[in-house]
Scaffold this motif. Structure first.
Motif, short mmCIF file in Angstrom:
data_model
loop_
_atom_site.label_atom_id
_atom_site.label_comp_id
_atom_site.label_asym_id
_atom_site.label_seq_id
_atom_site.Cartn_x
_atom_site.Cartn_y
_atom_site.Cartn_z
N ASP A 40 0.10 -2.64 5.90
CA ASP A 40 -0.73 -2.51 7.49
C ASP A 40 -0.09 -1.14 7.25
OD1 ASP A 40 0.25 -2.58 11.18
OD2 ASP A 40 -1.71 -2.84 9.22
N PHE A 41 0.99 -0.54 6.97
CA PHE A 41 0.93 0.88 6.59
C PHE A 41 0.34 1.64 5.19
CE2 PHE A 41 2.44 5.02 7.83
CZ PHE A 41 2.93 5.68 6.49
N LEU A 46 -4.70 4.88 3.10
CA LEU A 46 -5.80 4.11 2.10
C LEU A 46 -6.87 4.94 3.57
CD1 LEU A 46 -5.16 0.58 0.14
CD2 LEU A 46 -5.22 3.17 -0.61
N VAL A 47 -7.57 4.90 4.36
CA VAL A 47 -8.39 5.90 4.94
C VAL A 47 -7.98 7.34 4.05
CG1 VAL A 47 -9.29 6.38 6.68
CG2 VAL A 47 -8.47 4.15 6.60
N VAL A 76 8.61 6.73 -6.82
CA VAL A 76 8.21 5.68 -7.03
C VAL A 76 7.38 5.44 -6.22
CG1 VAL A 76 9.36 3.67 -7.36
CG2 VAL A 76 10.87 4.65 -8.63
N ILE A 77 7.71 5.53 -4.61
CA ILE A 77 7.07 4.88 -4.09
C ILE A 77 5.88 5.96 -3.70
CG2 ILE A 77 6.12 3.95 -1.57
CD1 ILE A 77 9.60 3.69 -1.05
N PHE A 78 5.59 7.21 -3.47
CA PHE A 78 4.70 8.10 -3.23
C PHE A 78 3.79 8.82 -4.73
CE2 PHE A 78 4.38 7.47 0.90
CZ PHE A 78 5.67 6.98 1.39
N GLY A 79 4.56 8.83 -5.36
CA GLY A 79 4.51 9.53 -6.52
C GLY A 79 4.77 11.26 -6.33
N TYR A 92 -3.30 2.54 -3.50
CA TYR A 92 -4.08 1.33 -3.48
C TYR A 92 -3.35 0.07 -4.32
CZ TYR A 92 -8.92 -1.04 -4.48
OH TYR A 92 -9.87 -1.90 -4.97
N ALA A 93 -2.30 0.63 -5.48
CA ALA A 93 -2.04 0.21 -6.24
C ALA A 93 -0.92 -0.97 -4.78
CB ALA A 93 -0.76 0.13 -7.34
N TRP A 94 -0.21 -0.55 -4.57
CA TRP A 94 0.52 -1.13 -3.59
C TRP A 94 0.44 -2.12 -2.71
CZ3 TRP A 94 5.89 -1.30 -3.86
CH2 TRP A 94 6.30 -0.14 -4.49
N HIS A 95 -0.98 -1.16 -1.92
CA HIS A 95 -1.87 -2.26 -1.42
C HIS A 95 -2.35 -3.64 -1.67
CE1 HIS A 95 -3.02 -2.94 2.60
NE2 HIS A 95 -4.42 -2.84 2.47
N ILE A 96 -3.34 -3.69 -2.60
CA ILE A 96 -3.94 -4.70 -3.44
C ILE A 96 -2.89 -5.40 -4.48
CG2 ILE A 96 -6.11 -3.51 -2.81
CD1 ILE A 96 -6.46 -3.76 -6.24
N PHE A 97 -2.20 -5.05 -4.75
CA PHE A 97 -1.55 -5.65 -5.52
C PHE A 97 0.33 -6.27 -5.48
CE2 PHE A 97 -0.70 -8.33 -9.40
CZ PHE A 97 0.37 -7.79 -10.75
N ILE A 98 0.92 -5.00 -5.62
CA ILE A 98 2.30 -4.54 -5.59
C ILE A 98 2.37 -5.59 -4.07
CG2 ILE A 98 4.57 -3.82 -5.71
CD1 ILE A 98 2.55 -1.40 -7.27
#
Ligand code: HEM
Length: 124
Positions: A40-41, A46-47, A76-79, A92-98
């Motif tokens: 959710d977060f 991503l907006v 690791v999380i935010f880069g 985007y990778a966190w939200h749609i894949f990991i």
């Protein structure tokens, strides 16, 4: 999605379906709930508008404050802080894949445990 998971949790709690032998499944459930909130977060971030950027900044600073592992975890999380465009791709990778892979793996264990505990505890 959050509302449905919370309703499910209320149902499980209300019927005492967290009692042995289903204690572990309750714990697995809590992990699933955390993954749903993270999905959710990250979706909200991503907006990538002003509000999202502030939410990202606050989340990053909060993560950095975790003793011992904070800085590494934030990286690791935010880069890296100075590469904002790469941060968006990472989100985007966190939200749609990991996170979806983690959620689906957790749900599979959750369903397997329901069966292993002899199916659901009470008639719904
Ligand atoms: C993505 C989130 C979740 C999904 C897809 C999910 C799905 C399910 C399903 C399909 C069942 C079997 C049918 C039923 O009892 O309704 C179940 C059982 C169970 N769930 Fe979840 N669940 C989720 C989150 C949670 C959470 C947040 C908790 C508690 C913190 C939880 C605790 C349990 C327990 C203890 C059972 C066994 C209930 C029984 O045997 O009657 N689940 N879950």
């Amino acid at each position: 999605m959050v509302i449905l998971v919370v309703l499910h949790m209320v149902r499980v709690f209300w019927t005492g379906s967290y009692l042995p032998p289903r204690r572990l499944n309750w714990v697995i459930g809590i992990i699933l709930l955390a993954l749903v909130f993270l999905l959710d977060f990250t979706g909200y971030l991503l907006v990538w508008d002003d509000r999202a950027l502030w939410a990202w900044t606050i989340a990053r600073h909060l993560t950095e404050k975790i003793p011992l592992i904070g800085d590494g975890l934030a990286l690791v999380i935010f880069g890296p802080l100075d590469l904002e465009d790469l941060c968006l791709i990472r989100l985007y990778a966190w939200h749609i894949f990991i996170l979806p892979v983690m959620l689906i793996s957790g749900m599979s264990i959750h369903f397997w445990k329901v069966r292993k505990d002899g199916g659901i505890s009470t008639p719904l």
